[in-house]
Motif scaffolding. Structure first.
Motif, PDB file in Angstrom:
ATOM      1  N   ARG A  17       0.826  -1.219   0.000  1.00  0.00           N
ATOM      2  CA  ARG A  17       0.000   0.000   0.000  1.00  0.00           C
ATOM      3  C   ARG A  17       0.857   1.264   0.000  1.00  0.00           C
ATOM      4  N   GLY A  18       2.168   1.136   0.212  1.00  0.00           N
ATOM      5  CA  GLY A  18       3.054   2.294   0.230  1.00  0.00           C
ATOM      6  C   GLY A  18       3.139   2.991   1.572  1.00  0.00           C
ATOM      7  N   VAL A  19       2.535   2.405   2.612  1.00  0.00           N
ATOM      8  CA  VAL A  19       2.573   2.984   3.954  1.00  0.00           C
ATOM      9  C   VAL A  19       3.921   2.711   4.615  1.00  0.00           C
ATOM     10  N   LYS A  20       4.433   1.526   4.395  1.00  0.00           N
ATOM     11  CA  LYS A  20       5.715   1.105   4.978  1.00  0.00           C
ATOM     12  C   LYS A  20       6.769   1.201   3.889  1.00  0.00           C
ATOM     13  N   THR A  21       7.671   2.158   4.025  1.00  0.00           N
ATOM     14  CA  THR A  21       8.701   2.368   2.999  1.00  0.00           C
ATOM     15  C   THR A  21      10.089   1.942   3.478  1.00  0.00           C
ATOM     16  N   PHE A  22      10.143   1.364   4.681  1.00  0.00           N
ATOM     17  CA  PHE A  22      11.380   0.798   5.220  1.00  0.00           C
ATOM     18  C   PHE A  22      11.071  -0.565   5.814  1.00  0.00           C
ATOM     19  N   GLU A  86      18.206  -4.531  23.078  1.00  0.00           N
ATOM     20  CA  GLU A  86      19.542  -5.102  23.333  1.00  0.00           C
ATOM     21  C   GLU A  86      20.472  -5.064  22.114  1.00  0.00           C
ATOM     22  N   ARG A  87      20.055  -4.425  21.034  1.00  0.00           N
ATOM     23  CA  ARG A  87      20.887  -4.365  19.821  1.00  0.00           C
ATOM     24  C   ARG A  87      21.626  -3.039  19.756  1.00  0.00           C
ATOM     25  N   LYS A  88      22.852  -3.082  19.286  1.00  0.00           N
ATOM     26  CA  LYS A  88      23.646  -1.867  19.108  1.00  0.00           C
ATOM     27  C   LYS A  88      23.538  -1.332  17.683  1.00  0.00           C
ATOM     28  N   VAL A  89      23.184  -2.224  16.740  1.00  0.00           N
ATOM     29  CA  VAL A  89      23.088  -1.854  15.332  1.00  0.00           C
ATOM     30  C   VAL A  89      21.727  -2.277  14.790  1.00  0.00           C
ATOM     31  N   ALA A  90      21.149  -1.403  13.989  1.00  0.00           N
ATOM     32  CA  ALA A  90      19.886  -1.689  13.311  1.00  0.00           C
ATOM     33  C   ALA A  90      20.074  -1.440  11.817  1.00  0.00           C
ATOM     34  N   TYR A  91      19.312  -2.162  11.015  1.00  0.00           N
ATOM     35  CA  TYR A  91      19.346  -1.983   9.563  1.00  0.00           C
ATOM     36  C   TYR A  91      17.944  -1.649   9.079  1.00  0.00           C
ATOM     37  N   ALA A  92      17.890  -0.779   8.079  1.00  0.00           N
ATOM     38  CA  ALA A  92      16.618  -0.437   7.447  1.00  0.00           C
ATOM     39  C   ALA A  92      16.810  -0.493   5.936  1.00  0.00           C
ATOM     40  N   LEU A  93      16.029  -1.345   5.293  1.00  0.00           N
ATOM     41  CA  LEU A  93      16.046  -1.418   3.833  1.00  0.00           C
ATOM     42  C   LEU A  93      15.055  -0.381   3.327  1.00  0.00           C
ATOM     43  N   LYS A  94      15.542   0.590   2.577  1.00  0.00           N
ATOM     44  CA  LYS A  94      14.631   1.567   1.973  1.00  0.00           C
ATOM     45  C   LYS A  94      14.008   0.908   0.755  1.00  0.00           C
TER      46      LYS A  94
END
Length: 139
Positions: A17-22, A86-94
């Motif tokens: 639907r284009g609401v979630k872009t990551f 508890e995570r130090k690093v996060a990733y986001a796929l655009k």
């Protein structure tokens, strides 16, 4: 190169639907040539439902990732914080171009020994069943 990601139905709907872009991940692929995500919609759907191109991959501390992505997250801050607890690093796929399939695909019909991946699965030609149709392009 393509990877298959398991994504729950609510998030899949928001992506198409284009609401979630990551799309958020605790770990990301080792291969740097991954350009496309094949979307496996988890149960109760249990089908490969489409794909999207990866525009870019963001990597940072969870709080920084939230600041950069919150308006395209499609999730609440509480959900995000719990996911990256508890995570130090996060990733986001655009998410780039999105393509929902007209007919959903039963992964057991096209992939040998399919079980939904916990994080991701490379879509290698060797995994393709010999007798499957060509409706799913692997590379």
């Amino acid at each position: 190169m393509k990877v298959l990601l398991s994504i729950n139905p609510e998030h899949v709907e928001n992506i198409f639907r284009g609401v979630k872009t990551f799309e958020f991940r605790r770990k990301v692929f080792a291969r740097k040539d991954v350009r496309t995500v094949v979307v496996y919609c988890t149960m109760p759907v249990g089908r490969i439902v489409g794909e999207f191109d990866i525009d870019t991959i963001l990597e940072d501390a969870p709080d920084e990732i939230w600041e950069k992505t919150q308006f395209g997250s499609g999730i609440t801050k509480d959900f995000f914080d719990q996911y990256f607890s508890e995570r130090k690093v996060a990733y986001a796929l655009k998410i780039g171009e999105v393509r929902e399939y007209k007919e959903y695909i039963d992964p057991k019909e096209v992939l040998d020994n399919f079980s939904p991946p916990q994080s991701y699965m490379y879509m290698k030609e060797e995994r393709r069943k010999l007798d499957c149709s060509d409706q799913l392009e692997f590379w």
